[in-house]
Design an enzyme around this catalytic site. Structure first.
Site, PDB file in Angstrom:
ATOM      1  N   PRO A  32       0.868  -1.045   0.229  1.00 33.65           N
ATOM      2  CA  PRO A  32      -0.419  -0.095  -0.171  1.00 33.65           C
ATOM      3  C   PRO A  32       0.843   1.274   0.136  1.00 33.65           C
ATOM      4  O   PRO A  32       1.472   1.282   1.094  1.00 33.65           O
ATOM      5  CB  PRO A  32      -1.145  -0.238   1.281  1.00 33.65           C
ATOM      6  CG  PRO A  32      -0.094  -1.038   1.811  1.00 33.65           C
ATOM      7  CD  PRO A  32       1.094  -2.048   1.560  1.00 33.65           C
ATOM      8  N   LEU A  33       0.317   2.022  -1.356  1.00 28.02           N
ATOM      9  CA  LEU A  33       1.649   3.489  -0.799  1.00 28.02           C
ATOM     10  C   LEU A  33       0.617   4.542  -1.155  1.00 28.02           C
ATOM     11  O   LEU A  33      -0.633   4.946  -2.316  1.00 28.02           O
ATOM     12  CB  LEU A  33       2.550   2.766  -2.455  1.00 28.02           C
ATOM     13  CG  LEU A  33       2.989   2.038  -2.262  1.00 28.02           C
ATOM     14  CD1 LEU A  33       3.759   1.655  -3.248  1.00 28.02           C
ATOM     15  CD2 LEU A  33       4.399   2.445  -1.802  1.00 28.02           C
ATOM     16  N   HIS A 184      -4.746  -1.595   9.080  1.00 26.99           N
ATOM     17  CA  HIS A 184      -3.422  -0.889   8.655  1.00 26.99           C
ATOM     18  C   HIS A 184      -3.699  -0.575  10.623  1.00 26.99           C
ATOM     19  O   HIS A 184      -4.269  -0.173  11.251  1.00 26.99           O
ATOM     20  CB  HIS A 184      -3.495   0.401   8.002  1.00 26.99           C
ATOM     21  CG  HIS A 184      -2.613   1.182   7.604  1.00 26.99           C
ATOM     22  ND1 HIS A 184      -1.147   0.835   9.092  1.00 26.99           N
ATOM     23  CD2 HIS A 184      -1.803   2.507   7.310  1.00 26.99           C
ATOM     24  CE1 HIS A 184      -0.418   1.810   8.222  1.00 26.99           C
ATOM     25  NE2 HIS A 184      -0.926   2.078   7.326  1.00 26.99           N
ATOM     26  N   ALA A 186      -0.171  -0.729  11.282  1.00 26.86           N
ATOM     27  CA  ALA A 186       1.251  -0.061  11.644  1.00 26.86           C
ATOM     28  C   ALA A 186       1.456   1.194  11.310  1.00 26.86           C
ATOM     29  O   ALA A 186       0.188   1.854  11.921  1.00 26.86           O
ATOM     30  CB  ALA A 186       1.702  -0.934  10.371  1.00 26.86           C
ATOM     31  N   HIS A 187       2.955   1.866  12.099  1.00 33.08           N
ATOM     32  CA  HIS A 187       2.705   3.373  11.639  1.00 33.08           C
ATOM     33  C   HIS A 187       2.682   3.968  12.439  1.00 33.08           C
ATOM     34  O   HIS A 187       2.446   5.430  11.582  1.00 33.08           O
ATOM     35  CB  HIS A 187       2.895   3.717   9.972  1.00 33.08           C
ATOM     36  CG  HIS A 187       4.405   2.391   8.873  1.00 33.08           C
ATOM     37  ND1 HIS A 187       3.837   2.616   7.264  1.00 33.08           N
ATOM     38  CD2 HIS A 187       4.708   1.758   8.961  1.00 33.08           C
ATOM     39  CE1 HIS A 187       4.006   1.515   7.588  1.00 33.08           C
ATOM     40  NE2 HIS A 187       4.879   1.382   7.678  1.00 33.08           N
ATOM     41  N   TYR A 189      -0.382   5.128  13.725  1.00 32.08           N
ATOM     42  CA  TYR A 189      -1.498   5.181  13.283  1.00 32.08           C
ATOM     43  C   TYR A 189      -2.251   5.018  14.017  1.00 32.08           C
ATOM     44  O   TYR A 189      -2.338   4.256  14.867  1.00 32.08           O
ATOM     45  CB  TYR A 189      -1.741   5.262  11.475  1.00 32.08           C
ATOM     46  CG  TYR A 189      -0.783   5.368  10.965  1.00 32.08           C
ATOM     47  CD1 TYR A 189      -2.055   6.811  10.462  1.00 32.08           C
ATOM     48  CD2 TYR A 189      -0.118   4.796   9.483  1.00 32.08           C
ATOM     49  CE1 TYR A 189      -0.626   7.860   9.800  1.00 32.08           C
ATOM     50  CE2 TYR A 189       0.347   5.819   8.902  1.00 32.08           C
ATOM     51  CZ  TYR A 189      -0.286   6.731   8.617  1.00 32.08           C
ATOM     52  OH  TYR A 189       0.798   7.909   7.993  1.00 32.08           O
ATOM     53  N   GLY A 304      12.710  -3.227   2.090  1.00 30.30           N
ATOM     54  CA  GLY A 304      13.772  -3.094   1.472  1.00 30.30           C
ATOM     55  C   GLY A 304      14.431  -4.371   0.765  1.00 30.30           C
ATOM     56  O   GLY A 304      15.113  -4.747   0.154  1.00 30.30           O
TER      57      GLY A 304
HETATM   58  C1  8OZ Z   1       3.478   8.416   3.543  1.00 30.54           C
HETATM   59  C2  8OZ Z   1       3.048   9.465   3.636  1.00 30.54           C
HETATM   60  C3  8OZ Z   1       1.843   9.630   4.093  1.00 30.54           C
HETATM   61  C4  8OZ Z   1       1.032   7.585   4.759  1.00 30.54           C
HETATM   62  C5  8OZ Z   1       1.998   4.851   5.517  1.00 30.54           C
HETATM   63  C6  8OZ Z   1       0.397   5.668   4.555  1.00 30.54           C
HETATM   64  O1  8OZ Z   1       3.295   4.983   5.820  1.00 30.54           O
HETATM   65  C7  8OZ Z   1       1.957   5.563   5.552  1.00 30.54           C
HETATM   66  C8  8OZ Z   1       1.648   6.957   4.050  1.00 30.54           C
HETATM   67  C9  8OZ Z   1       2.806   6.890   4.192  1.00 30.54           C
HETATM   68  O2  8OZ Z   1       1.541   3.762   6.235  1.00 30.54           O
END
Ligand code: 8OZ
Length: 370
Positions: A32-33, A184, A186-187, A189, A304
């Protein structure tokens, strides 16, 4: 506990694999990008149809992070799947991908504290486990990159409503023609921010112990699997990624608990970002094999990977699927290039990864001729 459909030898990336009720043609997944290309109303437009259709030869496309509600938005021009217009826009994408023989899931997100009041209904504060601002930025037209807003802590009785937003968004995604959804988790959020002790300081049943911090994600997974079927639901985790000001004092124990709980719900895949998202794979110690052993479904690895690394991961059983991000932005026909050991396109230096209007950098990366 065992890796599924392992080929005996060679060309492991090109062996088909079953994912719930569908069969993927190969083990190469489009990660997902976020591209910030949605049209007014956060509706995917014609260039987005073309972009995904060009990439339909991967085993599975996971369409970019897509908000489950207006409150879930944190960035400019990210698509949603909570209005009829957004569902209709996505239907054009999924129809075109399917017409070319591809398979496509969509990633469902709520950005939580990774937002700004400018994106929120009524310019309210974004919502989060606790009222702690992330040291991170988001882009606002006219203002440029600005600090994310200090969020307000969700009331305990608001959480069921957000679980329901994920449930309805998953139903909408199926109506839009997606083969399934990726939650989602992850990251940094919303769901990940609840998992981690760096961002979750709550004292109710959603904070404190690992069990409590995992509760929100597990409730979302339970609601979404019950709504559309566990055979259409995956989840993404990023155990040690520091992205978006994420931190956790005991990632191994936390994510082993998360995977044990998720396994009981039998989602079709777990998608793990190894290391720091888009950066070093060895930023922090973590035993991914121990995590994999706790899960019975399809295991997807990310971050990567080169073709050789992916071939090794799949042939050794470390992963069933490998997802690729930047390589699939610049190489719409990546499976063919891998198969033929053809040269790979570089990213254009003069085109943004995020945002933009015309085709450049989005749908004008060349495929091999013939
Ligand atoms: C880059 C910029 C904005 C959001 C993620 C949905 O890191 C993103 C995201 C990546 O999962």
């Amino acid at each position: 506990m065992t890796s599924q459909n392992q080929p005996a030898s060679g060309e492991a990336l090109f062996q088909p694999i079953k994912l719930g009720g569908i069969t993927l043609a190969n083990r190469i997944v489009m990660a997902p990008l976020t591209r910030n290309r949605a049209e007014p109303g956060n509706v995917p437009g014609p260039l987005t149809v073309e972009y995904y259709a060009q990439r339909a030869t991967v085993g599975l496309i996971i369409a970019e992070a897509t908000q489950v509600s207006a409150q879930a938005q944190g960035y400019i021009a990210t698509p949603g799947v909570h209005t009829p217009e957004q569902i209709a826009g996505w239907r054009k994408v999924t129809d075109e991908v399917h017409a070319r023989g591809g398979r496509i899931y969509v990633q469902l997100w709520h950005t939580g504290r990774m937002s700004h009041s400018a994106f929120q209904p009524g310019e309210q504060a974004p919502v989060a486990p606790s009222a702690i601002a992330a040291k991170a930025k988001t882009y606002i037209p006219g203002a440029g990159y600005v600090d994310t807003s200090t969020p307000r802590a969700l009331e305990t009785n608001e959480i069921a409503g957000i679980v329901n937003d994920f449930r309805i968004a998953a139903r909408n995604a199926i109506e839009a023609g997606f083969d399934g959804v990726e939650i989602h988790g992850a990251h940094g959020y919303l769901l990940d921010a609840f998992l981690r002790d760096g961002s979750n300081k709550r004292t109710d049943m959603y904070g404190g112990s690992i069990e409590n911090r995992a509760r929100f994600l597990v409730e979302v997974m339970a609601a979404v699997t019950a709504e559309i079927g566990a055979d259409k639901v995956g989840v993404r985790l990023s155990p040690v990624s520091p992205v978006n000001d994420s931190s956790e004092s005991q990632p191994q124990a936390l994510f082993e608990h998360v995977v044990r709980e998720i396994n009981k719900l039998k989602p079709v895949y777990i998608h793990v970002v190894e290391g720091a998202t888009g950066g070093p794979r060895d930023n922090a110690p973590f035993d991914y094999a121990a995590l994999h052993r706790l899960y019975d479904g399809v295991w997807m690895a990310n971050n990567g990977y080169s073709q050789d690394m992916a071939e090794e991961a799949v042939s050794s059983g470390k992963a069933d699927l490998v997802s690729f991000g930047r390589l699939l932005i610049s190489n719409p026909d990546l499976p063919r290039r891998f198969k033929e050991k053809a040269p790979l396109n570089e990213l254009f230096a003069d085109a943004p990864l995020y945002g933009g209007t015309g085709p450049h950098g989005y749908v004008d990366y060349p495929a091999l001729a013939g």
